[in-house]
Write an enzyme that holds these catalytic residues in place. Sequence first.
Site, PDB file in Angstrom:
ATOM      1  N   SER B  19      17.888  16.676 -18.412  1.00  0.00           N
ATOM      2  CA  SER B  19      17.671  17.713 -17.551  1.00  0.00           C
ATOM      3  C   SER B  19      16.207  17.518 -17.287  1.00  0.00           C
ATOM      4  O   SER B  19      16.122  16.555 -16.571  1.00  0.00           O
ATOM      5  CB  SER B  19      17.821  19.078 -18.409  1.00  0.00           C
ATOM      6  OG  SER B  19      17.500  20.227 -17.719  1.00  0.00           O
ATOM      7  N   HIS B  46      21.120  17.920 -14.955  1.00  0.00           N
ATOM      8  CA  HIS B  46      21.033  19.236 -14.282  1.00  0.00           C
ATOM      9  C   HIS B  46      20.652  19.399 -12.972  1.00  0.00           C
ATOM     10  O   HIS B  46      19.678  18.889 -12.681  1.00  0.00           O
ATOM     11  CB  HIS B  46      20.146  20.202 -15.459  1.00  0.00           C
ATOM     12  CG  HIS B  46      20.902  20.602 -16.638  1.00  0.00           C
ATOM     13  ND1 HIS B  46      20.261  21.047 -17.595  1.00  0.00           N
ATOM     14  CD2 HIS B  46      22.195  20.329 -17.184  1.00  0.00           C
ATOM     15  CE1 HIS B  46      21.018  21.365 -19.062  1.00  0.00           C
ATOM     16  NE2 HIS B  46      22.223  20.846 -18.267  1.00  0.00           N
ATOM     17  N   ASP B 139      21.184  22.612 -23.951  1.00  0.00           N
ATOM     18  CA  ASP B 139      22.550  21.866 -23.613  1.00  0.00           C
ATOM     19  C   ASP B 139      22.718  20.591 -24.277  1.00  0.00           C
ATOM     20  O   ASP B 139      21.428  20.148 -24.363  1.00  0.00           O
ATOM     21  CB  ASP B 139      22.560  21.881 -22.025  1.00  0.00           C
ATOM     22  CG  ASP B 139      23.833  21.339 -21.500  1.00  0.00           C
ATOM     23  OD1 ASP B 139      24.795  21.839 -22.554  1.00  0.00           O
ATOM     24  OD2 ASP B 139      23.862  21.018 -20.431  1.00  0.00           O
TER      25      ASP B 139
END
Lengths: 277, 194
Positions: B19, B46, B139
């Site tokens: 991310s 992401h 996540d």
Amino acid sequence: MRDQEAELRDLEIRLLLEAVYLRYHYDFRDYATASLRRRMTQAMMKFGCARISDLQHRLLHEPALFSQMLQYFTVQVSEMFRDPGYFLALRQHVIPVLRTYPSIKLWVAGCSSGEEVWSLAILLHEEGLLERSLIYATDINTEALKAAAGGRFDVANVAGYSKNYQASGGKASLGDYYTSAYDGVIFDRSLKKNIVFADHSLSTDSVFSEVQLVSCRNVLIYFNRALQDRAVGLFRDALVRGGFLGLGNKESLQFGTHADAFEPVVREQRIYRKIAP
Amino acid sequence: MKPSLDWQHDIDAIVVGASAGGVTALRELLGALPADFRPPMLIVLHLPRHRPSTIAEVLGAYCALPVYEACDKQRIERGSVMFAPPDYHMLVEDEASVALSLDEPVLFSRPAIDPLFSSAAAVFSNRLLAILLTGASTDGSNGLAAVRRAGGTAWVQAPEDATASMMPAAALAYAGAEAVLTLEEICQRMRNRA
């Protein structure tokens, strides 16, 4: 080498899908496995079941639970004018051809809660074609169809829809088409005069009309290859020669058996045209 | 602990999640892959949801292997790198293909790391390597746990080595890992395939 637990879970999923098919005649047996596993796991948690077999047991004996589960399985919340480039491409490359037909039939397959159908109706209206168009909006989920026919959307999403609409080549303001009602907006009834909402399954039903455009976006991603082939076969049979097929922008015909029946019109927007008879 | 892996025989696929800070980290990771690297690598980074991504082209320039963005039912090819497209989850459908989904975002992200890791664990079980890199999210924790439950191997970037430490730290606390490595150590293992 897969562990035994994973093998067992997959076996239980197959049994559950078979049970659902026999009991309720909804056929999810050829849905894509990875998504099914994920949703089954979520459904087990949601309904407090320790095993998929327990969920199966309850589904067989509790029709109300099945209808909740159906929402869970099939409702995809979309956006109006999702992927504006797709709608812009329809305006630029498909509408001019549709205009040559005295009457136009369109099929939105797997319309879910209706965002795309209403978008298409607005587009046709602005192009002056809605009056001589008939849109079939189909889905397997009758609750979703009811919602779609209601044409009522959450006010929180409207700003995003307006932005999409402008980017899609919209000729007015999206606000011209709806009125506010509490925390939602309701789209103009006159837009749905020529929309038929109907229960139809791409897994088990057949072609019901000849059409000039099929729009089926982000539905095939939930199917395995065999069911994708079945669905695209239905689209091929329903389309007139030269008719258009629009898919989601990460869906492709290239991995399927009907690839040769179509040629790309706007490749990056996944708009195809039927070339085979 | 499995400190080393016999790449030729033990690993059928690698999944990677990143991310915040992920573009730089992935550039290094992909740059470290030798041209004869065989296990397919599937990556969730992401991304902003509403615009097309150029990540595959951008990072492809640093990689000796073909790098592309997945379509639905795209084949998983050995010796290639596949990115999840923006605004879709990417799942491993079977050993030969991925499937996309528009299921709800996970922790506000679509694509998300958990669905990729969990679905890959269900298909590849103990022949999977999962690598979780930098990020300011949680996540990947559930996904990494699923990978380890299925007998797969988890490598997590050392939080103090990551641009954003939250994601690796959260995953280590929740799921643990076979190895906690600096990005350079991960790259070194890729180069050596050891």
